[in-house]
Design a protein around this motif. Structure first.
Motif, short mmCIF file in Angstrom:
data_model
loop_
_atom_site.label_atom_id
_atom_site.label_comp_id
_atom_site.label_asym_id
_atom_site.label_seq_id
_atom_site.Cartn_x
_atom_site.Cartn_y
_atom_site.Cartn_z
N MET A 24 -58.23 -51.71 -91.54
CA MET A 24 -59.06 -50.51 -91.45
C MET A 24 -58.58 -49.58 -90.34
O MET A 24 -58.56 -48.36 -90.50
CB MET A 24 -60.54 -50.87 -91.22
CG MET A 24 -61.22 -51.55 -92.38
SD MET A 24 -61.41 -50.47 -93.79
CE MET A 24 -60.35 -51.30 -94.95
N GLU B 281 -59.25 -57.59 -91.71
CA GLU B 281 -59.94 -56.37 -92.14
C GLU B 281 -59.95 -55.31 -91.04
O GLU B 281 -59.68 -54.14 -91.31
CB GLU B 281 -61.38 -56.67 -92.57
CG GLU B 281 -62.09 -55.44 -93.07
CD GLU B 281 -63.51 -55.70 -93.56
OE1 GLU B 281 -64.13 -54.72 -94.01
OE2 GLU B 281 -63.99 -56.84 -93.47
N LYS C 154 -64.91 -43.02 -91.65
CA LYS C 154 -65.56 -44.19 -92.27
C LYS C 154 -64.70 -45.44 -92.07
O LYS C 154 -65.21 -46.52 -91.79
CB LYS C 154 -65.80 -43.93 -93.75
CG LYS C 154 -66.55 -45.05 -94.43
CD LYS C 154 -66.92 -44.72 -95.85
CE LYS C 154 -67.70 -45.87 -96.47
NZ LYS C 154 -68.05 -45.62 -97.86
N GLU D 7 -67.02 -51.72 -86.35
CA GLU D 7 -68.09 -52.67 -86.67
C GLU D 7 -67.52 -54.08 -86.77
O GLU D 7 -68.13 -55.03 -86.26
CB GLU D 7 -68.73 -52.30 -88.03
CG GLU D 7 -69.60 -51.09 -88.01
CD GLU D 7 -70.01 -50.66 -89.42
OE1 GLU D 7 -69.79 -51.42 -90.40
OE2 GLU D 7 -70.52 -49.54 -89.57
N ARG E 165 -65.78 -48.76 -89.85
CA ARG E 165 -65.73 -50.14 -90.33
C ARG E 165 -64.88 -51.00 -89.41
O ARG E 165 -65.22 -52.16 -89.14
CB ARG E 165 -65.20 -50.19 -91.76
CG ARG E 165 -65.12 -51.59 -92.31
CD ARG E 165 -66.49 -52.29 -92.34
NE ARG E 165 -66.33 -53.72 -92.45
CZ ARG E 165 -66.91 -54.63 -91.68
NH1 ARG E 165 -67.77 -54.26 -90.74
NH2 ARG E 165 -66.69 -55.90 -91.85
#
Length: 139
Positions: free
Chosen positions: A100, A96, A127, A134, A131
């Motif tokens: 991203m 992921e 955004k 994060e 992500r």
């Protein structure tokens, strides 16, 4: 369960490996694309290295075709973009983060419009990058 987003670009703006890697390096995520990335030709799993560990995602380039007519949110912003880069990943956090980050780079540095086909929603570069960062903190 696979996750998917599509980045729509002008064919002339699809980056080569060096340009895409430079855009990724600016994020300071320690993400390195495999040498197997070939603009407009990559079709399948693209290995990456994230913080020294294996990562990656599936990438397929294709012509945009009728996508604008299928998605009301996409149609007004698609413009002359004629290449779609379909990106898919699994629940693995490394996949992921890699996906991203690449989507954020394509949107932020190469003019891509990123679309979630499941929700017919556009996603901004900041955004996507948020992500990715994060997720990288979860590693």
């Amino acid at each position: 369960m696979a996750r998917a987003r599509t980045a729509y670009l002008n064919r002339a703006d699809v980056p080569d490996r060096a340009a895409l890697q430079a855009a990724l390096d600016a994020f300071k995520l320690k993400l390195v694309l495999d040498d197997g990335y070939v603009p407009l030709e990559t079709s399948g799993y693209l290995p990456c290295t994230l913080h020294g560990e294996d990562a990656g995602f599936t990438l397929r380039f294709r012509d945009v075709g009728e996508d604008g007519g299928k998605y009301p949110a996409l149609a007004p912003v698609l413009g002359a973009r004629d290449v779609a880069a379909d990106i898919k990943w699994t629940r693995d956090i490394r996949e992921e983060v890699s996906a991203m980050a690449v989507l954020a780079a394509l949107a932020g540095a190469f003019g891509a419009v990123v679309h979630d086909p499941e929700k017919d929603a556009l996603i901004e570069a900041k955004k996507l990058l948020s992500r990715a960062k994060e997720g990288a903190e979860e590693l």
